[in-house]
Design a protein around this motif. Structure first.
Motif, PDB file in Angstrom:
ATOM      1  N   HIS A 251      -9.859 -13.255  12.840  1.00  0.00           N
ATOM      2  CA  HIS A 251     -11.288 -13.073  13.113  1.00  0.00           C
ATOM      3  C   HIS A 251     -11.872 -11.967  12.230  1.00  0.00           C
ATOM      4  N   GLU A 252     -11.104 -10.889  12.043  1.00  0.00           N
ATOM      5  CA  GLU A 252     -11.570  -9.803  11.184  1.00  0.00           C
ATOM      6  C   GLU A 252     -11.821 -10.281   9.754  1.00  0.00           C
ATOM      7  N   LEU A 253     -10.939 -11.087   9.231  1.00  0.00           N
ATOM      8  CA  LEU A 253     -11.075 -11.578   7.866  1.00  0.00           C
ATOM      9  C   LEU A 253     -12.193 -12.596   7.728  1.00  0.00           C
ATOM     10  N   GLY A 254     -12.422 -13.367   8.770  1.00  0.00           N
ATOM     11  CA  GLY A 254     -13.396 -14.446   8.705  1.00  0.00           C
ATOM     12  C   GLY A 254     -12.754 -15.725   8.204  1.00  0.00           C
ATOM     13  N   PRO A 255     -13.326 -16.880   8.557  1.00  0.00           N
ATOM     14  CA  PRO A 255     -12.688 -18.157   8.220  1.00  0.00           C
ATOM     15  C   PRO A 255     -12.541 -18.393   6.721  1.00  0.00           C
ATOM     16  N   ALA A 256     -13.527 -18.004   5.930  1.00  0.00           N
ATOM     17  CA  ALA A 256     -13.453 -18.264   4.495  1.00  0.00           C
ATOM     18  C   ALA A 256     -12.323 -17.481   3.832  1.00  0.00           C
ATOM     19  N   GLU A 257     -12.200 -16.182   4.155  1.00  0.00           N
ATOM     20  CA  GLU A 257     -11.156 -15.367   3.540  1.00  0.00           C
ATOM     21  C   GLU A 257      -9.775 -15.764   4.053  1.00  0.00           C
ATOM     22  N   ALA A 258      -9.660 -16.046   5.348  1.00  0.00           N
ATOM     23  CA  ALA A 258      -8.364 -16.486   5.877  1.00  0.00           C
ATOM     24  C   ALA A 258      -7.933 -17.781   5.209  1.00  0.00           C
ATOM     25  N   THR A 259      -8.870 -18.706   5.061  1.00  0.00           N
ATOM     26  CA  THR A 259      -8.555 -19.981   4.414  1.00  0.00           C
ATOM     27  C   THR A 259      -8.133 -19.760   2.967  1.00  0.00           C
ATOM     28  N   ARG A 260      -8.856 -18.904   2.256  1.00  0.00           N
ATOM     29  CA  ARG A 260      -8.524 -18.643   0.853  1.00  0.00           C
ATOM     30  C   ARG A 260      -7.117 -18.072   0.719  1.00  0.00           C
ATOM     31  N   ARG A 261      -6.783 -17.091   1.566  1.00  0.00           N
ATOM     32  CA  ARG A 261      -5.452 -16.479   1.484  1.00  0.00           C
ATOM     33  C   ARG A 261      -4.354 -17.479   1.827  1.00  0.00           C
ATOM     34  N   LEU A 262      -4.555 -18.228   2.881  1.00  0.00           N
ATOM     35  CA  LEU A 262      -3.508 -19.135   3.336  1.00  0.00           C
ATOM     36  C   LEU A 262      -3.301 -20.289   2.355  1.00  0.00           C
ATOM     37  N   LEU A 263      -4.370 -20.939   1.942  1.00  0.00           N
ATOM     38  CA  LEU A 263      -4.216 -22.049   1.007  1.00  0.00           C
ATOM     39  C   LEU A 263      -3.691 -21.570  -0.336  1.00  0.00           C
ATOM     40  N   GLY A 264      -4.111 -20.380  -0.746  1.00  0.00           N
ATOM     41  CA  GLY A 264      -3.639 -19.854  -2.020  1.00  0.00           C
ATOM     42  C   GLY A 264      -2.151 -19.589  -2.054  1.00  0.00           C
ATOM     43  N   ALA A 265      -1.552 -19.416  -0.889  1.00  0.00           N
ATOM     44  CA  ALA A 265      -0.119 -19.125  -0.812  1.00  0.00           C
ATOM     45  C   ALA A 265       0.726 -20.346  -0.467  1.00  0.00           C
ATOM     46  N   ALA A 266       0.101 -21.495  -0.259  1.00  0.00           N
ATOM     47  CA  ALA A 266       0.848 -22.667   0.212  1.00  0.00           C
ATOM     48  C   ALA A 266       1.704 -23.307  -0.863  1.00  0.00           C
ATOM     49  N   GLY A 267       1.386 -23.078  -2.136  1.00  0.00           N
ATOM     50  CA  GLY A 267       2.178 -23.682  -3.204  1.00  0.00           C
ATOM     51  C   GLY A 267       1.911 -25.165  -3.385  1.00  0.00           C
ATOM     52  N   ILE A 268       0.704 -25.589  -3.069  1.00  0.00           N
ATOM     53  CA  ILE A 268       0.321 -26.999  -3.200  1.00  0.00           C
ATOM     54  C   ILE A 268      -0.594 -27.139  -4.407  1.00  0.00           C
ATOM     55  N   ALA A 269      -0.241 -28.050  -5.311  1.00  0.00           N
ATOM     56  CA  ALA A 269      -1.004 -28.242  -6.543  1.00  0.00           C
ATOM     57  C   ALA A 269      -2.085 -29.297  -6.398  1.00  0.00           C
ATOM     58  N   ASP A 270      -1.828 -30.296  -5.557  1.00  0.00           N
ATOM     59  CA  ASP A 270      -2.774 -31.394  -5.368  1.00  0.00           C
ATOM     60  C   ASP A 270      -2.856 -31.752  -3.890  1.00  0.00           C
ATOM     61  N   TYR A 271      -4.088 -31.988  -3.440  1.00  0.00           N
ATOM     62  CA  TYR A 271      -4.329 -32.464  -2.083  1.00  0.00           C
ATOM     63  C   TYR A 271      -4.942 -33.862  -2.167  1.00  0.00           C
ATOM     64  N   LEU A 272      -4.376 -34.801  -1.414  1.00  0.00           N
ATOM     65  CA  LEU A 272      -4.961 -36.130  -1.273  1.00  0.00           C
ATOM     66  C   LEU A 272      -5.539 -36.189   0.136  1.00  0.00           C
ATOM     67  N   VAL A 273      -6.867 -36.113   0.218  1.00  0.00           N
ATOM     68  CA  VAL A 273      -7.544 -35.790   1.471  1.00  0.00           C
ATOM     69  C   VAL A 273      -8.100 -37.050   2.122  1.00  0.00           C
ATOM     70  N   ASP A 274      -7.648 -37.315   3.335  1.00  0.00           N
ATOM     71  CA  ASP A 274      -8.218 -38.373   4.173  1.00  0.00           C
ATOM     72  C   ASP A 274      -9.550 -37.856   4.719  1.00  0.00           C
ATOM     73  N   THR A 275     -10.643 -38.488   4.306  1.00  0.00           N
ATOM     74  CA  THR A 275     -11.976 -38.011   4.674  1.00  0.00           C
ATOM     75  C   THR A 275     -12.536 -38.742   5.890  1.00  0.00           C
ATOM     76  N   GLY A 276     -11.683 -39.433   6.647  1.00  0.00           N
ATOM     77  CA  GLY A 276     -12.177 -40.252   7.746  1.00  0.00           C
ATOM     78  C   GLY A 276     -12.389 -39.534   9.055  1.00  0.00           C
ATOM     79  N   LEU A 277     -11.977 -38.268   9.171  1.00  0.00           N
ATOM     80  CA  LEU A 277     -12.156 -37.535  10.420  1.00  0.00           C
ATOM     81  C   LEU A 277     -13.544 -36.899  10.479  1.00  0.00           C
TER      82      LEU A 277
END
Length: 375
Positions: A77-103
């Motif tokens: 909560h302190e970091l906020g959703p945008a910064e938390a998302t940036r840190r977490l996704l940046g560390a995941a080691g994923i080069a490509d996402y194939l995103v199901d946009t149906g939800l």
């Protein structure tokens, strides 16, 4: 941990993450396939997935591994959703996402996910919403069927694959043959006549029509199999129920990708072993089995040809689920292959090659995304 090098991953099946901040209850709702809150006196943090989140995600937000859930959520909560998302996704080691946009929901688009992660994003189009949107604007059966055909064609022009949740809407025990045009027109008439605004598609004839329409485009078709939320009936999501459809669709050249599978992951591996156009996926099985992920991956790899096994996270809502899915996969695969090399069952050079195939190369080959297939 030493062992074969696992390259940056291609997550071939995932979803957007929540744009806004989440309450503790909302956060926990993404740790389960249940559609209800945790039972009184319990928490969804006390699951294999909950423990995996507490192990791998706190250090990325400046906390100690296994910190209490309340401390973790305060920091988030302190970091906020945008910064938390940036840190977490940046560390995941994923080069490509194939995103199901149906939800539906306040979820990031593929472009927003790419901006937050710095990775490439590609779209997987879910079939059932195409029919539902066509029905919302159709005046009659001909306009509905024409609109649906146009929607499938247009989607194929910009996507790298399709996905169906026929397992949720009906079950995988549907009639395998391509429905006749008169059968489709009759089913469309019944559905449109009795459909309430926004009603989901569950008619088995129209669901089959969608599957065959997608198969005709030449793009890969993902099919949900195995466990999910209470909207499905698990015994009707065994991938073996698809056997006759697998045989029937083979002449089209369509590649079928069986998602998740658990607890039928061995059955999915069997279908991938005996049919050249069928592939298997580890998906959310590893995230939800947590400390037991290595055993589940080993069982999936018993029969599945190594050139036909794909990595995904099925992450949805929480960027933490990308981190957990990727970490559990890398560690499980490394431990398995290292063990097989050390006991002399595998040569080290082939362990490196297979790790690269499952992590990224197979997905790049199946979906035609840029990069090396490592075959």
């Amino acid at each position: 941990m030493t062992g074969p090098y696992v390259p940056p991953l291609v997550d071939h099946h995932c979803h957007g993450v929540a744009r806004s901040g989440l309450s503790a209850e909302a956060f926990e709702s993404f740790l389960t396939e249940s559609d209800a809150p945790a039972a009184p006196g319990t928490t969804f943090f006390d699951t294999q997935l909950g423990f995996a989140v507490r192990r791998w995600c706190p250090p990325l937000l400046g906390l100690e591994p296994h910190c209490p859930p309340d401390e973790y959520l305060r920091r988030r909560h302190e970091l906020g959703p945008a910064e938390a998302t940036r840190r977490l996704l940046g560390a995941a080691g994923i080069a490509d996402y194939l995103v199901d946009t149906g939800l539906t929901g306040d979820l990031t688009t593929p472009a927003e996910l790419a901006a937050a992660s710095g990775a490439a994003c590609h779209e997987i189009v879910r079939l059932e919403p195409l029919a539902e949107r066509a029905a919302d604007t159709a005046g009659d059966v001909p306009s509905f069927l024409d609109g649906l055909a146009t929607a499938v064609t247009d989607a194929a022009a910009g996507a790298v694959g399709f996905k169906s949740v026929v397992g949720y809407r009906h079950g995988l025990d549907f009639a395998p043959a391509r429905p006749e045009p008169a059968e489709v027109r009759s089913a469309a008439g019944r559905w449109l006549a009795g459909r309430a605004p926004g009603e989901r598609l569950a008619d088995p004839v129209l669901l089959r029509h969608l599957l065959w329409s997608a198969a005709d485009t030449g793009l890969p078709l993902q099919l949900h199999t195995g466990f999910g939320d209470p909207d499905l009936r698990l015994h009707r999501c065994d991938p073996l129920l698809l056997t006759d459809f697998v045989k029937a669709v083979r002449p089209t050249g369509c590649t079928l990708v069986l998602l998740h599978g658990y607890p039928y992951h061995r059955n999915a591996g069997y279908l991938a072993a005996v049919f050249p156009h069928v592939y298997a996926d580890v998906g959310l099985s590893l995230s939800h089995t947590g400390a037991r992920a290595e055993a589940v991956l080993a069982e999936t790899a018993e029969l599945t040809p190594f050139g036909k096994l794909l990595f995904s996270t099925d992450a949805y809502g929480l960027p933490e689920l990308y981190v957990v899915g990727a970490e559990l996969f890398r560690r499980s695969l490394t431990r398995l292959l290292t063990g097989w090399v050390e006991e002399g069952a595998w040569p080290a050079r082939d362990a490196e090659r297979v790790a690269a195939m499952i992590a990224a190369g197979n997905a790049r080959r199946v979906y035609g995304t840029p990069g090396e297939s490592f075959a």
